[in-house]
Design a protein around this motif. Sequence first.
Motif, PDB file in Angstrom:
ATOM      1  N   ASP A   1       0.974  -0.796  -0.255  1.00 13.48           N
ATOM      2  CA  ASP A   1       0.238   0.156   0.095  1.00 13.48           C
ATOM      3  C   ASP A   1       0.666   1.193   0.308  1.00 13.48           C
ATOM      4  O   ASP A   1       1.486   1.854   0.691  1.00 13.48           O
ATOM      5  CB  ASP A   1      -0.384  -0.266   1.403  1.00 13.48           C
ATOM      6  CG  ASP A   1      -1.799  -1.044   1.619  1.00 13.48           C
ATOM      7  OD1 ASP A   1      -2.044  -1.638   0.137  1.00 13.48           O
ATOM      8  OD2 ASP A   1      -2.838  -1.412   2.246  1.00 13.48           O
ATOM      9  N   THR A   2       0.891   1.945  -0.324  1.00 13.69           N
ATOM     10  CA  THR A   2       1.240   3.647  -0.523  1.00 13.69           C
ATOM     11  C   THR A   2       0.929   3.963   0.874  1.00 13.69           C
ATOM     12  O   THR A   2      -0.527   3.704   1.688  1.00 13.69           O
ATOM     13  CB  THR A   2       0.520   4.144  -1.765  1.00 13.69           C
ATOM     14  OG1 THR A   2       0.827   3.672  -3.309  1.00 13.69           O
ATOM     15  CG2 THR A   2       1.562   5.588  -2.000  1.00 13.69           C
ATOM     16  N   TRP A   3       2.225   4.542   0.854  1.00 13.96           N
ATOM     17  CA  TRP A   3       1.979   5.034   2.574  1.00 13.96           C
ATOM     18  C   TRP A   3       1.905   6.953   2.548  1.00 13.96           C
ATOM     19  O   TRP A   3       2.645   7.586   1.806  1.00 13.96           O
ATOM     20  CB  TRP A   3       3.329   4.765   3.215  1.00 13.96           C
ATOM     21  CG  TRP A   3       3.842   5.472   4.312  1.00 13.96           C
ATOM     22  CD1 TRP A   3       4.692   6.021   5.246  1.00 13.96           C
ATOM     23  CD2 TRP A   3       2.436   5.639   5.721  1.00 13.96           C
ATOM     24  NE1 TRP A   3       4.576   6.489   6.135  1.00 13.96           N
ATOM     25  CE2 TRP A   3       3.013   6.698   6.667  1.00 13.96           C
ATOM     26  CE3 TRP A   3       1.281   4.942   5.913  1.00 13.96           C
ATOM     27  CZ2 TRP A   3       2.249   6.695   7.770  1.00 13.96           C
ATOM     28  CZ3 TRP A   3       0.486   6.232   6.881  1.00 13.96           C
ATOM     29  CH2 TRP A   3       0.840   6.714   8.149  1.00 13.96           C
ATOM     30  N   ASP A   4       0.594   7.596   2.735  1.00 16.03           N
ATOM     31  CA  ASP A   4       0.461   8.626   2.595  1.00 16.03           C
ATOM     32  C   ASP A   4       1.139   9.109   3.763  1.00 16.03           C
ATOM     33  O   ASP A   4       0.018   9.889   4.627  1.00 16.03           O
ATOM     34  CB  ASP A   4      -0.691   9.080   2.386  1.00 16.03           C
ATOM     35  CG  ASP A   4      -0.764  10.517   1.826  1.00 16.03           C
ATOM     36  OD1 ASP A   4       0.117  11.557   1.843  1.00 16.03           O
ATOM     37  OD2 ASP A   4      -1.854  11.042   1.529  1.00 16.03           O
TER      38      ASP A   4
ATOM     39  N   VAL B   1       5.953   3.098   0.682  1.00 15.03           N
ATOM     40  CA  VAL B   1       5.433   1.131   0.434  1.00 15.03           C
ATOM     41  C   VAL B   1       5.006   1.343   2.006  1.00 15.03           C
ATOM     42  O   VAL B   1       6.322   0.592   2.037  1.00 15.03           O
ATOM     43  CB  VAL B   1       5.429   0.841  -0.676  1.00 15.03           C
ATOM     44  CG1 VAL B   1       4.616   0.125  -0.503  1.00 15.03           C
ATOM     45  CG2 VAL B   1       4.994   1.566  -2.025  1.00 15.03           C
TER      46      VAL B   1
END
Length: 359
Positions: A211-214, A329
């Motif tokens: 998952d993309t980490w914002d 990520v």
Amino acid sequence: MVRLTRAQQQERTRAAVLAAAKAEFTEHGYALAKVDRIAERAELTRGAVYSNFPGKRALYLAVLIEVAGGVASEPVTPPESVHDALENFARAWLERLPLGGTAWGGRLQLRSLDGVLDDEHAREVLAQAARLEALLLAIALEAGEPGRRVRLAELALILLDGATHRAETAPGFGDPFDLTHACRHLADIELKDSWAPPHLPFVTPAKPYADTWDAPGGLVDQISGKEADLASDGLITVLGAGRLGAAEEAVRSGEPVTIVVVTGDPAETGSLVRLRVVDLLGCLRRVFAPEVWHQVQLVLDDDALVASALGLTDPGDETEAAVRVEDGVIVARSSGRGAGHAVSVAQKTTQKTTRKATP
């Protein structure tokens, strides 16, 4: 006339309430202080006080945090040994204590919690905060010489907490030079400290993710005083105020770790943790250079911004979750007991597999 914004007016009101509360607690102590008198001192309504603080305990903790945060840091000469480090830390701790008796103003200086923590949950949180304090001191002690030193840090803090309590109940008793000397020689005790929690072999393995980490911004690393870097590679472990003792499970990974503290009650439980952290770090900074904690960040996330960004719903005092971030990520995540350990082990396993697969 300069017209204040709503935020500026709220900040001014809060400052007035805190100043009035400090005067009230200094004059009457915690038990006899009255919120109505605090409102009168601040020339505000009772409702204005409660719009900023939910109760007297939250007000008292906020005043103590302000007192603890007022301790100035000084340039430090790194200690040459664990003995020196313990002696210097004890001296920094004891210099915070009032020289004379313990009138109510002196008890503020002592960060006295006598009669304040009157419920079991608050005492449990205080015990967990003490474990986090010991870990932070141990990391500094371990920077000079190898080996786990958490039990040594716990002994030093028990001795110094006892000295603080004695200064409150029997002011003038005890020689501070004896105490610093005693702390120095705690390093001579063979504690056979080791790191082998019995539950770790049974922790549920972390789940692989992609998952993309914002990463949220604007949060402060309490150790360095700078904005926390949540975007870089490493572990992020989110711990409720009742699970702070689990921080070491992530720290022992040897990788960069961000400890994020959340709570279901920021005004009281969160303030209790903040008080202990701010007070301890004020002493640590007078002895150790910030670089000794270069692998660790500590974020007090009252608004649960990190937990929200990680998709954790309703984070509270029993929250325990962790993720591993690589190149922006989330590559592994875990929740429940041992989450920080599970994520660190999953990462090490991935590295081992990658090395074996590479020709």
